[in-house]
Design an enzyme around this catalytic site. Structure first.
Site, mmCIF file in Angstrom:
data_model
loop_
_atom_site.group_PDB
_atom_site.id
_atom_site.type_symbol
_atom_site.label_atom_id
_atom_site.label_comp_id
_atom_site.label_asym_id
_atom_site.label_seq_id
_atom_site.Cartn_x
_atom_site.Cartn_y
_atom_site.Cartn_z
ATOM 1 N N ASN A 8 -86.143 -10.867 1.186
ATOM 2 C CA ASN A 8 -85.991 -9.768 0.278
ATOM 3 C C ASN A 8 -84.894 -10.077 -0.522
ATOM 4 O OD1 ASN A 8 -86.200 -7.469 -1.140
ATOM 5 N ND2 ASN A 8 -85.811 -6.072 0.523
ATOM 6 N N TRP A 9 -85.120 -10.451 -1.844
ATOM 7 C CA TRP A 9 -83.830 -10.831 -2.790
ATOM 8 C C TRP A 9 -83.311 -9.644 -3.281
ATOM 9 C CZ3 TRP A 9 -85.671 -15.597 -6.369
ATOM 10 C CH2 TRP A 9 -86.077 -16.465 -5.518
ATOM 11 N N HIS A 93 -89.266 0.246 1.342
ATOM 12 C CA HIS A 93 -87.843 -0.131 2.039
ATOM 13 C C HIS A 93 -87.118 0.934 2.007
ATOM 14 C CE1 HIS A 93 -84.065 -2.265 1.950
ATOM 15 N NE2 HIS A 93 -84.902 -3.168 2.287
ATOM 16 N N GLU A 95 -84.229 1.384 1.049
ATOM 17 C CA GLU A 95 -83.354 1.522 -0.341
ATOM 18 C C GLU A 95 -84.434 2.552 -1.207
ATOM 19 O OE1 GLU A 95 -82.415 -2.458 -0.812
ATOM 20 O OE2 GLU A 95 -80.940 -2.233 1.103
ATOM 21 N N GLU A 164 -86.700 -1.849 10.059
ATOM 22 C CA GLU A 164 -85.481 -2.061 9.518
ATOM 23 C C GLU A 164 -84.539 -0.797 9.893
ATOM 24 O OE1 GLU A 164 -85.645 -5.405 6.186
ATOM 25 O OE2 GLU A 164 -85.512 -3.342 5.372
ATOM 26 N N GLY A 170 -77.490 -4.895 5.421
ATOM 27 C CA GLY A 170 -76.402 -5.234 4.676
ATOM 28 C C GLY A 170 -75.200 -4.797 5.272
ATOM 29 N N GLY A 229 -82.509 -9.937 3.921
ATOM 30 C CA GLY A 229 -81.955 -9.609 2.800
ATOM 31 C C GLY A 229 -80.901 -10.870 2.635
ATOM 32 N N GLY A 230 -79.687 -10.702 2.629
ATOM 33 C CA GLY A 230 -78.683 -11.318 2.235
ATOM 34 C C GLY A 230 -78.864 -12.950 2.562
HETATM 35 P P1 13P Z 1 -79.877 -7.818 5.085
HETATM 36 O O1 13P Z 1 -80.514 -8.955 5.584
HETATM 37 O O2 13P Z 1 -78.927 -8.226 3.866
HETATM 38 O O3 13P Z 1 -79.211 -6.805 5.861
HETATM 39 O O4 13P Z 1 -80.820 -6.936 4.182
HETATM 40 C C1 13P Z 1 -82.078 -6.538 5.215
HETATM 41 C C2 13P Z 1 -83.029 -6.072 4.260
HETATM 42 O O5 13P Z 1 -82.944 -4.705 3.980
HETATM 43 C C3 13P Z 1 -84.424 -6.701 4.223
HETATM 44 O O6 13P Z 1 -85.216 -5.913 3.475
#
Ligand code: 13P
Length: 243
Positions: A8-9, A93, A95, A164, A170, A229-230
């Protein structure tokens, strides 16, 4: 069941950075034993579709409209995503739930729209730190998943679920393999009660998954992949997780 490693960019990338990242991933990929996808910002779908053409990496979006089409300024319909070869849509998600007010019902409808267009929704669920500390983890993830089951009925066997924990996203703080497995088992049981085909639903873990901790998380019986993510923004880290 094959595992799915999905990146997930989020709101990262540029024409130049995307091209470099995808070329490096494809160059290092070899014969991968798992399914692979990248969820890219919508404006780059066309670019990434071109770069990924003919490869083993599937294209994903980070959202999908709850509406089929019409007067919804700024929204992107499933049929539009489909035109650009989108195979997966990340839905709900944390977010989007947190910053865009997406409710369980909106998330469930988005999953339905995706399925209606032949796109696999990757439905995200997860508790906040306050909810975990209050002992409400199970209740929260079950409520989030129940809305999706209620709206989608037997089609539920076609979705992917990503657990998640919000406190792990993050932050560099990962759920331990045992903590993650415990929640995955709860989700699996809930899916089994709703569908005879729940065994084939991939349950991904997401939240600071990286090259160092992926193997132990992915070794858990109910963890069928990762939503990353990262670490998905660094070709070598993403390739190590895939390997
Ligand atoms: P991170 O891997 O950066 O913690 O992010 C996870 C995420 O939200 C993937 O959707």
């Amino acid at each position: 069941m094959k595992k799915l490693i999905a990146g997930n960019w989020k709101m990262n990338g540029s024409l130049a950075a995307n091209e470099k990242l995808i070329k490096e991933i494809l160059a290092g990929l070899g014969q991968a034993a798992c399914q692979i996808a990248v969820g890219v910002p919508s404006v780059y779908l066309a670019q990434c579709q071109g770069l990924l053409a003919g490869s083993a990496v599937d294209l994903g979006s980070q959202d999908i409209s709850a509406h089929e089409g019409g007067a919804y300024t700024g929204e992107i319909a499933g049929a539009m995503l489909k035109e650009f070869g989108v195979r997966y849509a990340i839905v709900g998600h944390s977010e989007r739930r947190q910053y865009h007010g997406e409710t369980d019902e909106v998330v469930a409808t988005k999953a339905q729209r995706a399925l209606g267009c032949g796109i696999t929704p990757i439905v995200c669920v997860g508790e906040t730190l306050a909810e975990r500390e209050a002992g409400r983890t199970e209740e929260v993830v079950k409520r989030q998943l129940a809305a999706v089951i209620h709206t989608n009925g037997h089609c539920i066997s076609e979705i992917v679920v990503a657990y998640e924990p919000v406190w792990a996203i993050g932050t560099g703080k990962t759920a331990s393999p045992e903590q993650a497995q415990q929640v995955h088992a709860v989700l699996r049981a809930q899916l089994k009660a709703a569908s005879a085909h729940a065994d084939r639903i991939q349950l991904l873990y997401g939240g600071s998954m990286n090259a160092a901790n992926a193997a132990s998380l992915l070794a858990q019986p109910d963890i069928d992949g990762g939503l990353i993510g990262g670490a998905a923004l660094k070709a070598q880290d993403f390739l190590t997780i895939i390997a």
